[in-house]
Design an enzyme around this catalytic site. Structure first.
Site, short mmCIF file in Angstrom:
data_model
loop_
_atom_site.label_atom_id
_atom_site.label_comp_id
_atom_site.label_asym_id
_atom_site.label_seq_id
_atom_site.Cartn_x
_atom_site.Cartn_y
_atom_site.Cartn_z
N GLU A 1 0.86 -1.18 0.00
CA GLU A 1 0.00 0.00 0.00
C GLU A 1 0.89 1.22 0.00
OE1 GLU A 1 -2.12 -0.80 3.51
OE2 GLU A 1 -3.63 -1.99 2.48
N TYR B 1 8.41 1.82 -7.41
CA TYR B 1 7.62 0.60 -7.64
C TYR B 1 7.36 0.38 -9.12
CZ TYR B 1 6.86 1.04 -2.59
OH TYR B 1 7.05 1.16 -1.24
C1 LIG Z 1 10.90 5.77 -1.54
C2 LIG Z 1 12.36 5.63 -1.05
C3 LIG Z 1 12.48 4.34 -0.24
C4 LIG Z 1 13.28 5.56 -2.29
O1 LIG Z 1 14.60 5.29 -1.82
P1 LIG Z 1 15.90 5.87 -2.57
O2 LIG Z 1 17.08 5.18 -2.01
O3 LIG Z 1 15.90 7.35 -2.49
O4 LIG Z 1 15.61 5.42 -4.06
P2 LIG Z 1 16.70 5.16 -5.22
O5 LIG Z 1 17.80 6.17 -5.12
O6 LIG Z 1 17.09 3.73 -5.20
O7 LIG Z 1 15.84 5.47 -6.50
C5 LIG Z 1 15.30 4.44 -7.31
C6 LIG Z 1 14.25 5.02 -8.22
O8 LIG Z 1 13.13 5.46 -7.46
C7 LIG Z 1 12.59 6.66 -8.03
N1 LIG Z 1 12.76 7.78 -7.10
C8 LIG Z 1 13.41 7.75 -5.91
N2 LIG Z 1 13.30 8.94 -5.29
C9 LIG Z 1 12.57 9.74 -6.12
C10 LIG Z 1 12.11 11.08 -6.04
N3 LIG Z 1 12.37 11.85 -4.97
N4 LIG Z 1 11.36 11.55 -7.05
C11 LIG Z 1 11.06 10.79 -8.12
N5 LIG Z 1 11.50 9.51 -8.27
C12 LIG Z 1 12.22 8.99 -7.28
C13 LIG Z 1 13.37 6.89 -9.31
O9 LIG Z 1 12.71 6.16 -10.33
C14 LIG Z 1 14.69 6.26 -8.97
O10 LIG Z 1 15.43 5.88 -10.10
P3 LIG Z 1 16.47 6.94 -10.74
O11 LIG Z 1 17.36 7.40 -9.60
O12 LIG Z 1 17.18 6.11 -11.76
O13 LIG Z 1 15.65 8.06 -11.28
C15 LIG Z 1 12.78 6.89 -0.21
O14 LIG Z 1 12.43 8.06 -0.92
C16 LIG Z 1 12.18 6.94 1.18
O15 LIG Z 1 12.70 6.35 2.14
N6 LIG Z 1 11.05 7.68 1.32
C17 LIG Z 1 10.40 7.83 2.63
C18 LIG Z 1 9.69 6.56 3.02
C19 LIG Z 1 8.66 6.15 1.99
O16 LIG Z 1 7.93 6.98 1.45
N7 LIG Z 1 8.57 4.84 1.73
C20 LIG Z 1 7.63 4.26 0.81
C21 LIG Z 1 6.40 3.89 1.56
S1 LIG Z 1 5.24 3.02 0.52
#
Ligand SMILES: CC(C)(COP(=O)(O)OP(=O)(O)OC[C@H]1O[C@@H](n2cnc3c(N)ncnc32)[C@H](O)[C@@H]1OP(=O)(O)O)[C@@H](O)C(=O)NCCC(=O)NCCS
Length: 160
Positions: free
Chosen positions: A115, A127
């Site tokens: 979710e 995702y």
């Molecule tokens: C969602 C989350 C886990 C992503 O982790 P991350 O380590 O920053 O992600 P990555 O660097 O591996 O990025 C992988 C891909 O995700 C997407 N992405 C990650 N952050 C993004 C942002 N701020 N905006 C848009 N796309 C994003 C992109 O497609 C990215 O690929 P790219 O770097 O080649 O463009 C992180 O933002 C987070 O911890 N957020 C807070 C908690 C949360 O919202 N969790 C999800 C709950 S359902």
């Protein structure tokens, strides 16, 4: 030789357990408006049906992010994924999800659900790259920091 410009080594991903509860709670608290208590995280990590992977910093062995799922027969649900706020956008979320999918596949998971807040662009983009697709909506599902309500999407991935 030490260089201040050397690129930090990527964290390595491995399964984690209760010993990481406090670090998970800290990252969770910095990531969500309504964080889970450390004791709740501990209980989840104790449960045999819960699988968790952590991104471990290669330099100080601290936790840089984690992902947790609960399995039931051939289905599982991702309960949470979070990366430390100062470590985001460096591929950790992608590495965590990728390694976690391999773990779930190895224990026979065929269908994976999660979710997500419909306004969480970062998570939705992540995702999407793994092939999750929305299968349902839950209106006014999440409480937001400003006491409002946000829609949740239920997403599904059929594992190869
Ligand atoms: C969602 C989350 C886990 C992503 O982790 P991350 O380590 O920053 O992600 P990555 O660097 O591996 O990025 C992988 C891909 O995700 C997407 N992405 C990650 N952050 C993004 C942002 N701020 N905006 C848009 N796309 C994003 C992109 O497609 C990215 O690929 P790219 O770097 O080649 O463009 C992180 O933002 C987070 O911890 N957020 C807070 C908690 C949360 O919202 N969790 C999800 C709950 S359902």
């Amino acid at each position: 030789m030490f260089s201040p410009f050397a690129k930090a080594p990527a964290p390595f991903i491995r399964n984690i357990g209760v010993e990481r509860s406090a670090e998970c709670a800290k990252i969770h608290a910095a990531s969500f408006a309504y964080p889970w208590r450390e004791t709740d995280i501990e209980q989840l990590l104790f449960a045999p049906e819960v699988f968790a992977s952590g991104a471990i910093d290669a330099r100080d062995l601290g936790l840089a992010g984690f992902i947790m799922s609960r399995a039931a027969q051939d289905e599982a649900e991702i309960l949470t994924i979070a990366v430390a706020s100062d470590r985001r956008r460096s591929g950790i979320g992608r590495s965590l999800l990728s390694a976690h999918l391999a773990t779930l596949s190895a224990i026979g998971i065929k269908k994976l659900f999660l979710e997500v807040d419909a306004d969480n662009a970062a998570a939705l983009a992540l995702y999407d790259t793994f092939g999750f697709h929305a299968v349902a909506e839950r209106k006014a599902y999440y409480r937001t920091a400003d006491a409002g309500r946000a829609k949740a999407l239920v997403m599904r991935l059929d594992m190869p």
